[in-house]
Design an enzyme around this catalytic site. Structure first.
Site, mmCIF file in Angstrom:
data_model
loop_
_atom_site.group_PDB
_atom_site.id
_atom_site.type_symbol
_atom_site.label_atom_id
_atom_site.label_comp_id
_atom_site.label_asym_id
_atom_site.label_seq_id
_atom_site.Cartn_x
_atom_site.Cartn_y
_atom_site.Cartn_z
ATOM 1 N N LYS A 75 -0.166 10.121 0.976
ATOM 2 C CA LYS A 75 -0.071 11.399 1.701
ATOM 3 C C LYS A 75 1.092 11.365 2.690
ATOM 4 C CE LYS A 75 -4.900 12.587 1.368
ATOM 5 N NZ LYS A 75 -6.209 12.355 1.923
ATOM 6 N N ASP A 128 0.863 -1.193 0.000
ATOM 7 C CA ASP A 128 0.000 0.000 0.000
ATOM 8 C C ASP A 128 0.895 1.237 0.000
ATOM 9 O OD1 ASP A 128 -2.420 -1.492 0.230
ATOM 10 O OD2 ASP A 128 -1.963 -1.827 2.335
ATOM 11 N N ASP A 135 4.142 0.061 -8.334
ATOM 12 C CA ASP A 135 3.775 0.888 -9.490
ATOM 13 C C ASP A 135 3.678 2.363 -9.077
ATOM 14 O OD1 ASP A 135 1.594 0.476 -7.830
ATOM 15 O OD2 ASP A 135 0.131 0.675 -9.444
HETATM 16 C C1 LIG Z 1 -1.797 -3.449 -2.295
HETATM 17 S S1 LIG Z 1 -1.919 -5.039 -1.528
HETATM 18 C C2 LIG Z 1 -0.755 -6.020 -2.464
HETATM 19 C C3 LIG Z 1 -0.982 -7.484 -2.287
HETATM 20 C C4 LIG Z 1 -0.053 -8.391 -3.105
HETATM 21 N N1 LIG Z 1 1.342 -8.208 -2.734
HETATM 22 C C5 LIG Z 1 -0.256 -8.153 -4.579
HETATM 23 O O1 LIG Z 1 0.621 -7.555 -5.213
HETATM 24 O O2 LIG Z 1 -1.290 -8.576 -5.110
HETATM 25 C C6 LIG Z 1 -1.017 -4.788 -0.013
HETATM 26 C C7 LIG Z 1 -1.235 -5.903 0.985
HETATM 27 O O3 LIG Z 1 -0.414 -5.676 2.118
HETATM 28 C C8 LIG Z 1 -1.146 -6.004 3.288
HETATM 29 N N2 LIG Z 1 -0.540 -5.235 4.391
HETATM 30 C C9 LIG Z 1 -0.570 -3.901 4.583
HETATM 31 N N3 LIG Z 1 0.130 -3.551 5.676
HETATM 32 C C10 LIG Z 1 0.594 -4.702 6.210
HETATM 33 C C11 LIG Z 1 1.370 -5.012 7.364
HETATM 34 N N4 LIG Z 1 1.811 -4.038 8.175
HETATM 35 N N5 LIG Z 1 1.672 -6.304 7.611
HETATM 36 C C12 LIG Z 1 1.223 -7.300 6.796
HETATM 37 N N6 LIG Z 1 0.492 -7.064 5.671
HETATM 38 C C13 LIG Z 1 0.170 -5.795 5.395
HETATM 39 C C14 LIG Z 1 -2.580 -5.600 2.952
HETATM 40 O O4 LIG Z 1 -3.523 -6.275 3.752
HETATM 41 C C15 LIG Z 1 -2.680 -5.990 1.479
HETATM 42 O O5 LIG Z 1 -3.163 -7.307 1.286
#
Ligand SMILES: C[S@@+](CC[C@H](N)C(=O)[O-])C[C@H]1O[C@@H](n2cnc3c(N)ncnc32)[C@H](O)[C@@H]1O
Length: 198
Positions: free
Chosen positions: A115, A111, A147
């Site tokens: 911001k 993610d 990306d």
């Molecule tokens: C944008 S998605 C990308 C998922 C995967 N890597 C993909 O490319 O399809 C980001 C993922 O990171 C997980 N995530 C966010 N912060 C995290 C954290 N602190 N620890 C573990 N997972 C986390 C979210 O739940 C989400 O499934």
């Protein structure tokens, strides 16, 4: 210490205990493990692990449903050394102390938290790099892909500023299989690899 903070610590300690038990039960046979932080539905790690049946792999994510879908993929493909667990990245690394070393780590399309006031929520932080380097076996690599151009620049800067990580500009990407998020970028993303030192 306020009541809220005491309750937070108690819950965090309980999660760490559960994770330590999970690591002992599920990764107890491993000397070293490949991790994916924020594995989503497990597309990438399942593809990576299918090419390396001898390697222990674990994917972690905050979302229960994504972990269930990832587990189903591993079962369907008969990936006997691949596990998925609901866990927060730093908590998992904390719980990993005394467990298997980290041989390789992936962070794919995290993610971006665009911001500035939200940058503190990004998974790749100096504290994360500290802890990952502590758990890493010699020459372990971190592979990062996004990306989001500003997130990439920010992540590169975190690595360059860190005394225990070195960017490897010529390192080939170890495995290609689209992640869920990679598919929706239409091929517009960038990656880097960094190596840990002791
Ligand atoms: C944008 S998605 C990308 C998922 C995967 N890597 C993909 O490319 O399809 C980001 C993922 O990171 C997980 N995530 C966010 N912060 C995290 C954290 N602190 N620890 C573990 N997972 C986390 C979210 O739940 C989400 O499934």
């Amino acid at each position: 210490m306020g009541d809220d903070y005491a309750a937070y610590l108690e819950e965090r300690n309980a999660r760490l205990e559960r994770l330590r038990a999970w690591i002992a039960a599920e990764l107890g046979g491993a000397e070293a493990v490949t991790l994916e932080f924020g594995c989503g539905h497990g597309h990438y790690l399942a593809g990576y692990a299918a090419e390396r049946p001898g390697e222990w792999c674990a994917g972690l994510d905050l979302r229960t449903r994504r972990i269930r879908l990832a587990e189903a993929k591993a079962r369907k493909r008969g990936l006997v050394r691949t596990r998925f667990v609901k866990a927060e990245a730093m908590e998992f690394l904390d719980a990993l102390e005394g467990g298997p070393g980290v041989r390789r780590a992936f962070m794919l399309f995290p993610d971006p938290w665009p911001k500035k006031r939200h940058h503190k929520h990004r998974m790749l932080q100096a504290a994360f790099l500290d802890r990952l380097a502590e758990r890493a076996v010699p020459d372990a690599c971190l592979h990062f892909r996004t990306d989001h151009a500003e997130n990439l620049a920010w992540a590169v800067a975190q690595v360059q500023a860190h005394p225990r990580w070195t960017l490897l500009p010529d390192e080939p990407w170890p495995h290609e299989s689209g992640t869920y998020f990679q598919e929706v970028t239409g091929g517009c993303y960038q990656s880097f690899t960094a190596r840990a030192s002791r």
